[in-house]
Scaffold this motif. Structure first.
Motif, PDB file in Angstrom:
ATOM      1  N   TYR A 107      16.392  -4.319   2.946  1.00 22.32           N
ATOM      2  CA  TYR A 107      14.958  -4.197   2.634  1.00 22.32           C
ATOM      3  C   TYR A 107      14.755  -3.000   1.727  1.00 22.32           C
ATOM      4  O   TYR A 107      15.650  -2.150   1.603  1.00 22.32           O
ATOM      5  N   GLY A 108      13.579  -2.938   1.111  1.00 22.06           N
ATOM      6  CA  GLY A 108      13.270  -1.792   0.270  1.00 22.06           C
ATOM      7  C   GLY A 108      12.274  -2.158  -0.810  1.00 22.06           C
ATOM      8  O   GLY A 108      11.792  -3.294  -0.862  1.00 22.06           O
ATOM      9  N   PRO A 109      11.970  -1.199  -1.695  1.00 19.91           N
ATOM     10  CA  PRO A 109      11.055  -1.471  -2.797  1.00 19.91           C
ATOM     11  C   PRO A 109      11.548  -2.652  -3.626  1.00 19.91           C
ATOM     12  O   PRO A 109      12.758  -2.869  -3.741  1.00 19.91           O
ATOM     13  N   ARG A 110      10.630  -3.403  -4.212  1.00 20.12           N
ATOM     14  CA  ARG A 110      10.891  -4.565  -5.074  1.00 20.12           C
ATOM     15  C   ARG A 110      11.227  -5.839  -4.307  1.00 20.12           C
ATOM     16  O   ARG A 110      11.537  -6.852  -4.912  1.00 20.12           O
ATOM     17  N   VAL A 138       2.918  -6.376   4.223  1.00 18.25           N
ATOM     18  CA  VAL A 138       1.764  -6.956   3.529  1.00 18.25           C
ATOM     19  C   VAL A 138       0.599  -7.122   4.503  1.00 18.25           C
ATOM     20  O   VAL A 138      -0.536  -6.777   4.195  1.00 18.25           O
ATOM     21  N   GLN A 139       0.908  -7.619   5.708  1.00 22.43           N
ATOM     22  CA  GLN A 139      -0.166  -7.811   6.683  1.00 22.43           C
ATOM     23  C   GLN A 139      -0.824  -6.485   7.042  1.00 22.43           C
ATOM     24  O   GLN A 139      -2.054  -6.368   7.067  1.00 22.43           O
ATOM     25  N   ALA A 140      -0.001  -5.459   7.283  1.00 18.12           N
ATOM     26  CA  ALA A 140      -0.557  -4.160   7.668  1.00 18.12           C
ATOM     27  C   ALA A 140      -1.422  -3.601   6.538  1.00 18.12           C
ATOM     28  O   ALA A 140      -2.533  -3.109   6.778  1.00 18.12           O
ATOM     29  N   LEU A 141      -0.936  -3.698   5.299  1.00 20.47           N
ATOM     30  CA  LEU A 141      -1.694  -3.145   4.173  1.00 20.47           C
ATOM     31  C   LEU A 141      -2.995  -3.914   3.941  1.00 20.47           C
ATOM     32  O   LEU A 141      -3.949  -3.386   3.394  1.00 20.47           O
ATOM     33  N   GLN A 142      -3.016  -5.177   4.344  1.00 17.58           N
ATOM     34  CA  GLN A 142      -4.239  -5.964   4.143  1.00 17.58           C
ATOM     35  C   GLN A 142      -5.123  -6.010   5.388  1.00 17.58           C
ATOM     36  O   GLN A 142      -6.049  -6.824   5.453  1.00 17.58           O
ATOM     37  N   ASN A 143      -4.800  -5.149   6.361  1.00 15.06           N
ATOM     38  CA  ASN A 143      -5.584  -5.096   7.590  1.00 15.06           C
ATOM     39  C   ASN A 143      -5.602  -6.410   8.357  1.00 15.06           C
ATOM     40  O   ASN A 143      -6.586  -6.748   9.006  1.00 15.06           O
ATOM     41  N   LEU A 144      -4.527  -7.178   8.243  1.00 16.61           N
ATOM     42  CA  LEU A 144      -4.434  -8.435   8.982  1.00 16.61           C
ATOM     43  C   LEU A 144      -3.604  -8.197  10.240  1.00 16.61           C
ATOM     44  O   LEU A 144      -2.820  -7.243  10.296  1.00 16.61           O
ATOM     45  N   PRO A 145      -3.724  -9.065  11.254  1.00 19.46           N
ATOM     46  CA  PRO A 145      -2.860  -8.910  12.427  1.00 19.46           C
ATOM     47  C   PRO A 145      -1.391  -9.122  12.030  1.00 19.46           C
ATOM     48  O   PRO A 145      -1.096  -9.954  11.164  1.00 19.46           O
ATOM     49  N   LEU A 146      -0.482  -8.377  12.663  1.00 20.16           N
ATOM     50  CA  LEU A 146       0.950  -8.554  12.398  1.00 20.16           C
ATOM     51  C   LEU A 146       1.438  -9.728  13.251  1.00 20.16           C
ATOM     52  O   LEU A 146       1.298  -9.700  14.473  1.00 20.16           O
ATOM     53  N   THR A 147       1.980 -10.762  12.599  1.00 18.02           N
ATOM     54  CA  THR A 147       2.377 -11.948  13.366  1.00 18.02           C
ATOM     55  C   THR A 147       3.856 -11.898  13.735  1.00 18.02           C
ATOM     56  O   THR A 147       4.721 -11.787  12.869  1.00 18.02           O
ATOM     57  N   ILE A 148       4.105 -12.016  15.046  1.00 14.28           N
ATOM     58  CA  ILE A 148       5.469 -12.061  15.563  1.00 14.28           C
ATOM     59  C   ILE A 148       5.750 -13.479  16.026  1.00 14.28           C
ATOM     60  O   ILE A 148       4.901 -14.101  16.667  1.00 14.28           O
ATOM     61  N   LEU A 170      11.243   2.593   5.434  1.00 17.09           N
ATOM     62  CA  LEU A 170       9.943   1.913   5.511  1.00 17.09           C
ATOM     63  C   LEU A 170       8.889   2.661   4.704  1.00 17.09           C
ATOM     64  O   LEU A 170       8.038   2.065   4.048  1.00 17.09           O
ATOM     65  N   ARG A 171       8.981   4.001   4.724  1.00 21.11           N
ATOM     66  CA  ARG A 171       8.013   4.814   3.970  1.00 21.11           C
ATOM     67  C   ARG A 171       8.095   4.475   2.468  1.00 21.11           C
ATOM     68  O   ARG A 171       7.087   4.249   1.810  1.00 21.11           O
ATOM     69  N   GLN A 172       9.345   4.407   1.956  1.00 24.68           N
ATOM     70  CA  GLN A 172       9.543   4.097   0.531  1.00 24.68           C
ATOM     71  C   GLN A 172       9.065   2.685   0.209  1.00 24.68           C
ATOM     72  O   GLN A 172       8.488   2.431  -0.842  1.00 24.68           O
ATOM     73  N   THR A 173       9.343   1.762   1.128  1.00 24.92           N
ATOM     74  CA  THR A 173       8.968   0.366   0.916  1.00 24.92           C
ATOM     75  C   THR A 173       7.442   0.235   0.888  1.00 24.92           C
ATOM     76  O   THR A 173       6.870  -0.438   0.024  1.00 24.92           O
ATOM     77  N   LEU A 174       6.792   0.923   1.839  1.00 24.44           N
ATOM     78  CA  LEU A 174       5.331   0.871   1.912  1.00 24.44           C
ATOM     79  C   LEU A 174       4.690   1.404   0.644  1.00 24.44           C
ATOM     80  O   LEU A 174       3.736   0.828   0.122  1.00 24.44           O
ATOM     81  N   GLU A 175       5.262   2.496   0.133  1.00 16.56           N
ATOM     82  CA  GLU A 175       4.711   3.107  -1.081  1.00 16.56           C
ATOM     83  C   GLU A 175       4.749   2.101  -2.239  1.00 16.56           C
ATOM     84  O   GLU A 175       3.782   1.940  -2.975  1.00 16.56           O
ATOM     85  N   ASP A 176       5.886   1.420  -2.371  1.00 13.08           N
ATOM     86  CA  ASP A 176       6.057   0.444  -3.446  1.00 13.08           C
ATOM     87  C   ASP A 176       5.092  -0.737  -3.277  1.00 13.08           C
ATOM     88  O   ASP A 176       4.417  -1.143  -4.224  1.00 13.08           O
ATOM     89  N   PHE A 177       5.003  -1.267  -2.066  1.00 14.03           N
ATOM     90  CA  PHE A 177       4.114  -2.413  -1.833  1.00 14.03           C
ATOM     91  C   PHE A 177       2.657  -2.009  -2.055  1.00 14.03           C
ATOM     92  O   PHE A 177       1.867  -2.780  -2.582  1.00 14.03           O
ATOM     93  N   ARG A 178       2.326  -0.792  -1.651  1.00 18.12           N
ATOM     94  CA  ARG A 178       0.947  -0.327  -1.802  1.00 18.12           C
ATOM     95  C   ARG A 178       0.561  -0.351  -3.276  1.00 18.12           C
ATOM     96  O   ARG A 178      -0.494  -0.830  -3.644  1.00 18.12           O
ATOM     97  N   SER A 179       1.469   0.145  -4.142  1.00 16.83           N
ATOM     98  CA  SER A 179       1.122   0.186  -5.562  1.00 16.83           C
ATOM     99  C   SER A 179       1.063  -1.228  -6.135  1.00 16.83           C
ATOM    100  O   SER A 179       0.209  -1.544  -6.942  1.00 16.83           O
ATOM    101  N   ARG A 180       1.945  -2.115  -5.695  1.00 11.78           N
ATOM    102  CA  ARG A 180       1.937  -3.473  -6.230  1.00 11.78           C
ATOM    103  C   ARG A 180       0.727  -4.253  -5.763  1.00 11.78           C
ATOM    104  O   ARG A 180       0.080  -4.946  -6.515  1.00 11.78           O
ATOM    105  N   ILE A 181       0.428  -4.119  -4.467  1.00  6.98           N
ATOM    106  CA  ILE A 181      -0.709  -4.866  -3.931  1.00  6.98           C
ATOM    107  C   ILE A 181      -1.993  -4.321  -4.537  1.00  6.98           C
ATOM    108  O   ILE A 181      -2.920  -5.058  -4.836  1.00  6.98           O
TER     109      ILE A 181
END
Ligand code: NAD
Length: 326
Positions: free
Chosen positions: A174-177, A191-201, A296-307
């Protein structure tokens, strides 16, 4: 050295290219842009040592290179099941073409194989001498069996034609990109967390997975390529986390109030998948170094900018997640 990376515009390939070019190599990236994207290699487009070729590996190509990292193949179930016949063609004909090229120009060849060759494993953790438990006619077979044939071809070219080969069995990375819509568990939760959606397990969340950060993985691939051992070698992170622990870690980092929703478990979901990395440790002096929180911190940063960039066009969250294996 002049190095060919097939699938170089994809998630792992583009990180590998960053490392290879930073180390002063010449790099040729071959990609048909099925799941990869030009933006992943954008920073290199004007670099004099970088060349990007739109090409499908199921077609032969003539190039002069010293090493070939063969990564071209969609890696997440949503993408490899989109056109299963094409997936198996990519694994079989694509690998044949790249091995043929390696043979002709005497290049060293590394195959990006997968932990999926172990199928639904009966032994834990999985060692490289385990032959696996794979369904030959299931909906994942285009990928699992495709990679198994790719490994066979690689070893046959080695035995029959003396091609210098390496085989890496990659576990969950896992990771950025990573693609936002690849249906894998890390990208889904992020993606779910950044969009304020419930996390589905899927299931009760007690199934475990291990997650390797992409910079660690790339380091392992390069050590394997430049070392003396053919392999196969498992490359993955042996730290096991339950899916619930992963969801909670992401929830706490982004949105501690986000609800977690439990859905029914898909049919062929393995309970556990964890690499034995003794070989990588002893042969390559390799083991993962990036802790999950940091990755996860690095991944979140990347997704945040893309989203953020694509905010108007809303990122699609896949309806069903069956891709927790990768
Ligand atoms: N990411 C993981 O967790 C993981 C785990 C095990 C194995 N792997 C293997 O590592 C490799 C890279 O995976 P990734 O996660 O970067 O996936 P990815 O989908 O991001 O990258 C694959 C790349 O290959 C390209 N491609 C696909 N078919 C092609 C074809 N016929 N011709 C030319 N290019 C083609 C895609 O456009 C993409 O750029 C794959 O071979 C995959 O099977 C990945």
């Amino acid at each position: 050295m002049r190095i060919l990376v097939t699938g170089g515009a994809g998630f792992i390939g583009s990180h590998l290219i960053d490392r290879l070019l930073s180390a002063g190599n010449e790099v040729i990236c071959l990609d048909n842009f099925f799941t990869g994207h030009k933006r992943n290699v954008l920073q290199w487009l004007d670099h004099p040592y970088f060349e990007l070729i739109r090409h499908d590996v199921t077609e032969p190509i003539r190039l002069e290179v010293d090493q070939i990292y063969h990564l071209a193949c969609p890696a997440s179930p949503v993408h490899y099941q989109y056109n299963p016949v094409k997936t198996i063609k990519t694994n079989v004909m694509g690998t044949l073409n790249m091995l043929g090229l390696a043979k002709r120009v005497k290049a060293r060849f590394l195959l990006a194989s997968t932990s999926e060759v172990y199928g639904d494993p009966e032994v834990h953790p999985q060692r490289e001498d385990y032959w696996g438990n794979v369904n030959p006619i299931g909906i994942r077979s285009c990928y699992d069996e495709g990679k198994r044939v790719a490994e066979t071809l690689t070893f046959d070219y080695h035995r029959q034609n003396n091609v210098d080969v390496r085989v890496a069995r990659i576990f969950n990375t896992y990771g950025p990109r990573m693609q936002e819509n690849d249906g894998r568990v890390v990208s889904n939760f992020v993606v779910q967390a950044l969009q304020n959606l419930p996390l589905t397990i899927y299931g009760d969340g007690s199934q475990t997975r291990s997650f390797c950060y992409v910079s660690d993985l790339v380091d392992g691939l390069m050590r394997l390529m430049n070392g003396q051992h053919t392999g196969p070698v498992n490359l993955g992170n042996p730290d096991e986390y339950t899916i619930l622990e992963l969801a909670e870690a992401i929830q706490n980092m982004v949105n501690p109030g986000a609800p977690i929703q439990l859905n029914p478990l898909p049919e062929d979901d393995p309970r556990r998948r964890k690499p034995d990395i003794t070989r990588a440790q002893t042969w390559l002096g390799w083991q993962p170094t990036v802790p999950l929180q940091e990755g996860l911190r690095q991944t979140l940063e990347d997704f945040r900018s893309r989203i953020g960039i694509h905010a108007e066009s809303e990122v699609q969250v896949p309806v069903a997640i069956t891709g927790e294996h990768h």
